[in-house]
Motif scaffolding. Structure first.
Motif, PDB file in Angstrom:
ATOM      1  N   ALA A 250       0.472  -1.144  -0.284  1.00 10.07           N
ATOM      2  CA  ALA A 250      -0.413   0.015   0.218  1.00 10.07           C
ATOM      3  C   ALA A 250       0.874   1.081  -0.251  1.00 10.07           C
ATOM      4  CB  ALA A 250      -1.092   0.356   1.068  1.00 10.07           C
ATOM      5  N   ASN A 251       2.168   1.136   0.883  1.00 13.92           N
ATOM      6  CA  ASN A 251       2.647   2.193   0.832  1.00 13.92           C
ATOM      7  C   ASN A 251       3.774   2.513  -0.424  1.00 13.92           C
ATOM      8  OD1 ASN A 251       2.360   3.300   2.969  1.00 13.92           O
ATOM      9  ND2 ASN A 251       2.163   1.993   3.975  1.00 13.92           N
ATOM     10  N   ASN A 252       4.165   1.188  -1.393  1.00 18.62           N
ATOM     11  CA  ASN A 252       5.235   1.572  -1.770  1.00 18.62           C
ATOM     12  C   ASN A 252       4.831   0.697  -3.528  1.00 18.62           C
ATOM     13  OD1 ASN A 252       7.714   1.611  -0.281  1.00 18.62           O
ATOM     14  ND2 ASN A 252       6.904   0.504   1.191  1.00 18.62           N
ATOM     15  N   SER A 253       5.160   1.340  -4.565  1.00 19.45           N
ATOM     16  CA  SER A 253       5.149   0.222  -5.107  1.00 19.45           C
ATOM     17  C   SER A 253       6.262  -0.802  -5.468  1.00 19.45           C
ATOM     18  CB  SER A 253       5.400   1.036  -7.031  1.00 19.45           C
ATOM     19  OG  SER A 253       5.523   0.344  -8.117  1.00 19.45           O
ATOM     20  N   VAL A 254       5.753  -2.100  -5.841  1.00 21.49           N
ATOM     21  CA  VAL A 254       7.107  -3.238  -5.951  1.00 21.49           C
ATOM     22  C   VAL A 254       6.603  -4.020  -6.823  1.00 21.49           C
ATOM     23  CG1 VAL A 254       6.829  -3.466  -3.239  1.00 21.49           C
ATOM     24  CG2 VAL A 254       5.092  -4.626  -4.122  1.00 21.49           C
ATOM     25  N   ILE A 255       8.123  -4.844  -7.640  1.00 18.99           N
ATOM     26  CA  ILE A 255       7.922  -5.403  -8.407  1.00 18.99           C
ATOM     27  C   ILE A 255       7.228  -6.938  -7.707  1.00 18.99           C
ATOM     28  CG2 ILE A 255      10.046  -6.706  -7.928  1.00 18.99           C
ATOM     29  CD1 ILE A 255      10.728  -6.112 -11.234  1.00 18.99           C
ATOM     30  N   ALA A 256       6.430  -7.379  -8.670  1.00 19.18           N
ATOM     31  CA  ALA A 256       5.185  -9.039  -8.211  1.00 19.18           C
ATOM     32  C   ALA A 256       5.680 -10.098  -8.696  1.00 19.18           C
ATOM     33  CB  ALA A 256       4.146  -8.409  -8.848  1.00 19.18           C
ATOM     34  N   TYR A 423      21.231 -16.860  -4.677  1.00 17.19           N
ATOM     35  CA  TYR A 423      20.210 -17.058  -6.310  1.00 17.19           C
ATOM     36  C   TYR A 423      20.186 -15.245  -5.956  1.00 17.19           C
ATOM     37  CZ  TYR A 423      15.337 -18.563  -6.933  1.00 17.19           C
ATOM     38  OH  TYR A 423      14.423 -18.320  -8.045  1.00 17.19           O
ATOM     39  N   ASN A 424      20.916 -14.471  -6.850  1.00 12.91           N
ATOM     40  CA  ASN A 424      21.097 -13.532  -6.840  1.00 12.91           C
ATOM     41  C   ASN A 424      20.160 -13.177  -7.367  1.00 12.91           C
ATOM     42  OD1 ASN A 424      23.990 -12.973  -5.339  1.00 12.91           O
ATOM     43  ND2 ASN A 424      25.129 -13.407  -7.028  1.00 12.91           N
ATOM     44  N   ASN A 425      19.102 -13.286  -8.477  1.00 16.43           N
ATOM     45  CA  ASN A 425      17.907 -12.749  -8.822  1.00 16.43           C
ATOM     46  C   ASN A 425      17.071 -12.968  -8.455  1.00 16.43           C
ATOM     47  OD1 ASN A 425      18.174 -15.303  -9.520  1.00 16.43           O
ATOM     48  ND2 ASN A 425      17.085 -15.610 -11.117  1.00 16.43           N
ATOM     49  N   PHE A 426      17.235 -12.853  -6.630  1.00 16.20           N
ATOM     50  CA  PHE A 426      15.820 -12.899  -6.412  1.00 16.20           C
ATOM     51  C   PHE A 426      15.168 -12.136  -5.818  1.00 16.20           C
ATOM     52  CE2 PHE A 426      13.441 -12.995  -1.858  1.00 16.20           C
ATOM     53  CZ  PHE A 426      12.276 -13.679  -2.614  1.00 16.20           C
ATOM     54  N   ASN A 427      14.450 -10.910  -7.068  1.00 13.42           N
ATOM     55  CA  ASN A 427      13.846 -10.083  -6.934  1.00 13.42           C
ATOM     56  C   ASN A 427      12.347  -9.313  -6.788  1.00 13.42           C
ATOM     57  OD1 ASN A 427      16.337  -9.319  -7.703  1.00 13.42           O
ATOM     58  ND2 ASN A 427      16.144  -9.707  -9.739  1.00 13.42           N
ATOM     59  N   ASP A 428      11.715 -11.027  -6.141  1.00 17.65           N
ATOM     60  CA  ASP A 428      10.733 -10.435  -5.703  1.00 17.65           C
ATOM     61  C   ASP A 428      10.418  -9.421  -4.180  1.00 17.65           C
ATOM     62  OD1 ASP A 428      10.817 -12.101  -7.475  1.00 17.65           O
ATOM     63  OD2 ASP A 428       9.242 -13.960  -5.825  1.00 17.65           O
ATOM     64  N   TYR A 429       9.502  -8.134  -4.909  1.00 22.30           N
ATOM     65  CA  TYR A 429       8.211  -7.319  -3.771  1.00 22.30           C
ATOM     66  C   TYR A 429       9.677  -6.404  -3.694  1.00 22.30           C
ATOM     67  CZ  TYR A 429       5.136 -10.771  -2.744  1.00 22.30           C
ATOM     68  OH  TYR A 429       3.891 -12.288  -3.383  1.00 22.30           O
ATOM     69  N   LEU A 430      10.511  -6.392  -4.723  1.00 20.23           N
ATOM     70  CA  LEU A 430      11.915  -4.939  -4.549  1.00 20.23           C
ATOM     71  C   LEU A 430      10.367  -3.977  -5.164  1.00 20.23           C
ATOM     72  CD1 LEU A 430      15.392  -6.785  -5.323  1.00 20.23           C
ATOM     73  CD2 LEU A 430      14.284  -5.838  -3.079  1.00 20.23           C
ATOM     74  N   PRO A 431      11.297  -2.769  -4.548  1.00 17.18           N
ATOM     75  CA  PRO A 431      10.845  -1.300  -4.916  1.00 17.18           C
ATOM     76  C   PRO A 431      10.479  -1.412  -6.754  1.00 17.18           C
ATOM     77  CG  PRO A 431      11.995  -0.963  -3.013  1.00 17.18           C
ATOM     78  CD  PRO A 431      11.993  -1.995  -3.042  1.00 17.18           C
ATOM     79  N   GLY A 432       9.387  -0.993  -7.025  1.00 16.84           N
ATOM     80  CA  GLY A 432       9.942  -1.226  -8.752  1.00 16.84           C
ATOM     81  C   GLY A 432       8.707  -1.190  -8.840  1.00 16.84           C
ATOM     82  N   ASN A 433       8.299  -0.944 -10.499  1.00 19.24           N
ATOM     83  CA  ASN A 433       6.927  -1.319 -10.940  1.00 19.24           C
ATOM     84  C   ASN A 433       7.076  -2.886 -12.628  1.00 19.24           C
ATOM     85  OD1 ASN A 433       6.255   1.008 -10.772  1.00 19.24           O
ATOM     86  ND2 ASN A 433       7.479   2.071 -12.054  1.00 19.24           N
ATOM     87  N   GLY A 434       6.060  -3.075 -11.967  1.00 16.65           N
ATOM     88  CA  GLY A 434       5.498  -4.472 -13.236  1.00 16.65           C
ATOM     89  C   GLY A 434       5.783  -5.858 -12.384  1.00 16.65           C
ATOM     90  N   VAL A 435       6.549  -6.875 -13.443  1.00 17.40           N
ATOM     91  CA  VAL A 435       6.029  -8.046 -12.844  1.00 17.40           C
ATOM     92  C   VAL A 435       7.427  -8.149 -13.105  1.00 17.40           C
ATOM     93  CG1 VAL A 435       4.434  -9.281 -13.050  1.00 17.40           C
ATOM     94  CG2 VAL A 435       5.826  -9.647 -14.681  1.00 17.40           C
ATOM     95  N   ILE A 436       7.935  -9.800 -12.247  1.00 16.35           N
ATOM     96  CA  ILE A 436       9.994 -10.305 -12.811  1.00 16.35           C
ATOM     97  C   ILE A 436       9.685 -10.016 -13.666  1.00 16.35           C
ATOM     98  CG2 ILE A 436      10.982 -11.897 -12.050  1.00 16.35           C
ATOM     99  CD1 ILE A 436      11.045  -9.872  -9.549  1.00 16.35           C
ATOM    100  N   GLY A 437      11.802 -10.177 -14.012  1.00 17.73           N
ATOM    101  CA  GLY A 437      11.326 -10.453 -15.839  1.00 17.73           C
ATOM    102  C   GLY A 437      11.365  -9.377 -17.220  1.00 17.73           C
ATOM    103  N   THR A 438      10.034  -8.740 -16.375  1.00 16.57           N
ATOM    104  CA  THR A 438       9.402  -7.162 -17.243  1.00 16.57           C
ATOM    105  C   THR A 438       9.788  -6.356 -16.405  1.00 16.57           C
ATOM    106  OG1 THR A 438       7.157  -8.043 -17.094  1.00 16.57           O
ATOM    107  CG2 THR A 438       8.595  -8.836 -18.825  1.00 16.57           C
ATOM    108  N   GLY A 439       9.426  -6.456 -15.619  1.00 12.13           N
ATOM    109  CA  GLY A 439       8.983  -5.220 -14.794  1.00 12.13           C
ATOM    110  C   GLY A 439      10.256  -3.851 -14.437  1.00 12.13           C
ATOM    111  N   LYS A 440      10.598  -2.363 -14.198  1.00 11.71           N
ATOM    112  CA  LYS A 440      11.668  -2.278 -13.699  1.00 11.71           C
ATOM    113  C   LYS A 440      12.170  -2.460 -12.139  1.00 11.71           C
ATOM    114  CE  LYS A 440      14.069   2.799 -13.147  1.00 11.71           C
ATOM    115  NZ  LYS A 440      13.509   3.772 -13.841  1.00 11.71           N
ATOM    116  N   ILE A 441      13.588  -2.019 -11.979  1.00 13.24           N
ATOM    117  CA  ILE A 441      13.557  -2.513 -10.291  1.00 13.24           C
ATOM    118  C   ILE A 441      14.067  -1.259  -9.617  1.00 13.24           C
ATOM    119  CG2 ILE A 441      14.974  -4.065  -8.727  1.00 13.24           C
ATOM    120  CD1 ILE A 441      14.670  -6.671  -9.957  1.00 13.24           C
ATOM    121  N   TYR A 442      13.860  -0.741  -8.792  1.00 13.22           N
ATOM    122  CA  TYR A 442      14.011   0.386  -8.504  1.00 13.22           C
ATOM    123  C   TYR A 442      16.044   0.732  -8.449  1.00 13.22           C
ATOM    124  CZ  TYR A 442       9.971   2.123  -9.089  1.00 13.22           C
ATOM    125  OH  TYR A 442       8.943   2.354  -9.298  1.00 13.22           O
TER     126      TYR A 442
END
Length: 551
Positions: A250-256, A423-442
C-alpha cells in the motif's frame, strides 16, 4: 470404553510414526539434506524470525538474512506465523540445527496427518485401518513429497496441512453443527498465516460453493452466521500476516512475482510418474503412479456410486486444467497468472480424491477392502520413500535449469548456506514496477560501486562497499516508504537521501562499511500482539471445549 480408548491412542501413535517417517526419510543424518532455491529463501526467513523471537523481539518488516542481500521485504510479504511450529524445535535444539529441522518437519507432517484424520472421520469413515490408509496417501503422495523436499515450498505445504480442517469445518456447518466453526477458523487462519495464494484459491472455492448453495436454496441463517463468525475470528488470528503484505504494497510500488500459467506436459509428467521420479520441474509434477491408479479405479467406481461421483468429476476436471496449455493466452495469464504453475492445483486433486475414497470406505468396509488398501498404502510409502532418498543422495538428475539451485546443508554449514548469495536474482517484492522479468527494479548500484553483504542478523545487516571515487552514490538496497531505517557508515550515524526505492548516500573513496538496522512499526507490533492474544483466547476456548466434550 477402555478398549476403545486404547484403540484411539494406538491410531494416534500410528499417525505420529507416519509423520516421523515422512520426515526422517529426508533428514536422517545418513544422506545429505538437499535444499532447492526456495528452500534457502524460506529457511533464511524462518531463521530471522527465530533469532527475533529468541531475542524477545518482533521480527522486522525487512529481511537481513537470506539470498538477494538487498534488504527485500520477504519477511512481510511471505507470511510465517502459520509455520511457527517449524521454528519451535530451534528453541529446544539450539545448537543441533539439523535435529531442530527434523523436529520442525515432523511437527508440520503431524499436523498434516491429524488434520486429514479429522476430515475423514468427519466424512464418516469409521474404520481405523482405512483412516490410516487415507492419511498415509495424504502424506506420501508424490505431489506432497514434491512440496516438502523437492521444491521445499513452505507456504504451500503448510496450507496443504491446514486445508482438510477447512473442509471439515464447512461440512459440520452444513450439518448445522456449531463445532464446525473451530476447525474452519483454525484452517483458514492457518492458510492465511502461511500462503496467500492458497488463501485466495480456497476463498474463491468457498465463495463458489456458497453461491451454489444460495441458488439451490440450501443456505440457512445458521450457516450464514457461522461463516461470518469464522471469517471474523480468522481475520483476528491472521491480522498480523495480512497487514504485513498490505502495508508494504500500500505504501510502495513493488515488483510482483512473475505471472504465468505453465502447464503440465502429458508426456513428461506421465513419464516421471511411471518411473517413480519426483522433480521440481513444473511441467513434470504429478500425484504419482499409485495416485494415478487410485484415480482411475475410483473414477470407474463413481459410475455406479453416486456419493463419490461429484468429487471424482472435480478431480478429473482440475487434472485436465493442469494439462491445458495456457502460455500463449496473455489475457488469461494477466488475470490468473499469479498461479504461475497449473500443477499447483494438484493439491485439490488429491484432496477431492481422498474425500471420494473416504465416502466409498464409509459404505464399503470389508476385510478384502482393508487388505487391498493396506497393501496399496505400504507400496505407496515404500515408493515415496525411495524417491526421496534417491533425491537426497543426488542419484536423480534434475531435468531442468533449476538443477544448479540445489545445495546440501548440515549443522556446520547451515548459517553459511542460508546467507550465501546463491540466488542473486531474487527480486520478489523489491521496489519497482511491473512483474519479475519485465518490470523495472529501482534498487541498483552505480557503476563505480561494489557492494557485498558480509553479515546479517535478525535486526541488522552489514555491507562492505568499495567505491572507486567519492561522492553521492546509489546502492542496490531496497528502501521502502513507511519503514524506519537506522544507518551507520563506518560506525557513524548518517542520513540517506529521500529517494524512490533505493539507498543513496555520500561515500568516500575506497572501502567503507555500511550497517543498516530497522525495527517494526508501532502498528505492526500492535497487530502481532493482537494475533498472539487472539490465538491465546482461541486456544483457551478450544481446551475448554475439548474438556467439556470429554466429560
Amino acid at each position: 470404553m477402555e478398549k476403545i480408548n486404547k484403540a484411539k491412542w494406538l491410531e494416534v501413535l500410528v499417525y505420529i510414526l507416519l509423520s516421523f517417517m515422512v520426515s526422517y526419510v529426508a533428514i536422517n543424518g545418513l544422506t545429505p539434506f538437499r535444499i532447492p532455491a526456495d528452500g534457502q529463501i524460506h529457511l533464511a526467513r524462518y531463521e530471522q524470525v527465530f533469532q527475533s523471537l529468541h531475542h524477545a523481539s518482533i521480527p522486522s518488516e525487512i529481511s537481513f538474512i537470506g539470498p538477494g542481500h538487498n534488504l527485500n521485504a520477504v519477511v512481510s510479504c511471505y507470511p510465517w506465523l502459520g509455520g511457527l511450529i517449524f521454528i519451535l524445535p530451534r528453541f529446544i535444539f539450539f545448537k543441533h540445527i539439523m535435529l531442530a529441522i527434523l523436529g520442525g518437519f515432523w511437527l508440520i507432517n503431524l499436523l498434516t496427518a491429524l488434520a486429514m484424520y479429522y476430515l475423514v472421520r468427519t466424512l464418516g469413515c469409521n474404520s481405523r485401518v482405512l483412516r490410516v490408509c487415507l492419511v498415509s496417501y495424504w502424506l506420501f503422495n508424490s505431489y506432497h513429497l514434491n512440496l516438502l523436499y523437492f521444491r521445499m515450498a513452505f507456504g504451500e505445504f503448510l496450507a496443504y496441512a491446514y486445508l482438510p480442517l477447512v473442509v471439515a469445518g464447512l461440512l459440520k456447518i452444513y450439518r448445522k453443527e456449531r463445532s464446525g466453526i473451530i476447525p474452519l477458523v483454525i484452517g483458514m487462519s492457518g492458510i492465511a498465516n502461511s500462503h496467500l495464494l492458497s488463501l485466495l484459491i480456497v476463498t474463491i472455492g468457498i465463495s463458489i460453493c456458497e453461491l451454489f448453495r444460495i441458488i439451490l436454496k440450501k443456505i440457512s441463517k445458521f450457516e450464514f452466521v457461522a461463516l461470518l463468525i469464522s471469517a471474523v475470528c480468522s481475520l483476528f488470528l491472521s491480522a498480523y500476516s495480512l497487514w504485513g503484505v498490505f502495508y508494504i504494497q500500500a505504501n510502495n510500488s513493488v515488483i510482483a512475482p512473475f505471472k504465468n500459467l505453465i502447464n503440465l506436459s502429458i508426456k513428461d509428467s506421465l513419464r516421471t510418474q511411471l518411473s517413480g521420479i519426483i522433480t521440481q520441474n513444473p511441467s513434470m509434477w504429478g500425484i504419482g503412479l499409485i495416485g494415478l491408479v487410485l484415480l482411475l479405479v475410483f473414477l470407474l467406481l463413481s459410475i455406479k456410486i453416486k456419493s463419490i461421483r461429484p468429487y471424482m468429476l472435480l478431480c478429473v476436471l482440475i487434472l485436465i486444467i493442469t494439462y491445458v496449455p495456457f502460455t500463449n493466452h496473455s489475457e488469461l495469464i494477466q488475470s490468473f497468472g499469479v498461479i504461475q504453475f497449473t500443477g499447483r492445483l494438484l493439491t485439490y486433486v488429491v484432496l477431492f480424491q481422498v474425500i471420494a475414497m473416504a465416502l466409498y470406505f464409509k459404505q464399503a468396509d470389508g476385510l478384502f477392502i482393508r487388505l487391498i488398501s493396506v497393501v496399496t498404502m505400504c507400496l505407496l510409502v515404500c515408493l515415496g520413500s525411495v524417491s526421496v532418498v534417491k533425491h537426497e543422495m543426488g542419484k536423480v538428475q534434475e531435468d531442468d535449469s533449476l538443477a544448479s539451485y540445489v545445495y546440501s546443508i548440515n549443522s556446520s554449514n547451515y548459517q553459511k548456506e542460508i546467507q550465501a548469495p546463491n540466488y542473486n536474482n531474487f527480486n520478489d517484492y523489491l521496489p519497482g514496477n511491473g512483474v519479475i522479468g519485465t518490470g523495472k527494479i529501482y534498487p541498483y548500484n552505480d557503476s563505480w560501486i561494489s557492494l557485498t553483504q558480509i553479515h546479517g542478523t535478525y535486526n541488522q545487516a552489514v555491507f562492505r562497499i568499495i567505491s572507486s571515487k567519492a561522492g553521492m552514490s546509489s546502492l542496490a538496497l531496497a528502501k521502502y516508504k513507511g519503514i524506519s531505517y537506522s544507518v551507520k557508515l563506518n560506525e557513524k550515524p548518517i542520513s540517506i537521501a529521500n529517494t524512490n526505492g533505493y539507498f543513496k548516500l555520500a561515500l568516500p573513496k575506497g572501502v567503507s562499511y555500511l550497517k543498516v538496522s530497522s525495527n517494526p512499526t508501532i502498528v505492526t507490533k500492535i497487530l502481532f500482539i493482537l494475533s498472539c492474544l487472539s490465538y491465546g483466547v482461541f486456544g483457551a476456548y478450544l481446551i475448554k471445549y475439548m474438556k467439556k466434550k470429554m466429560v
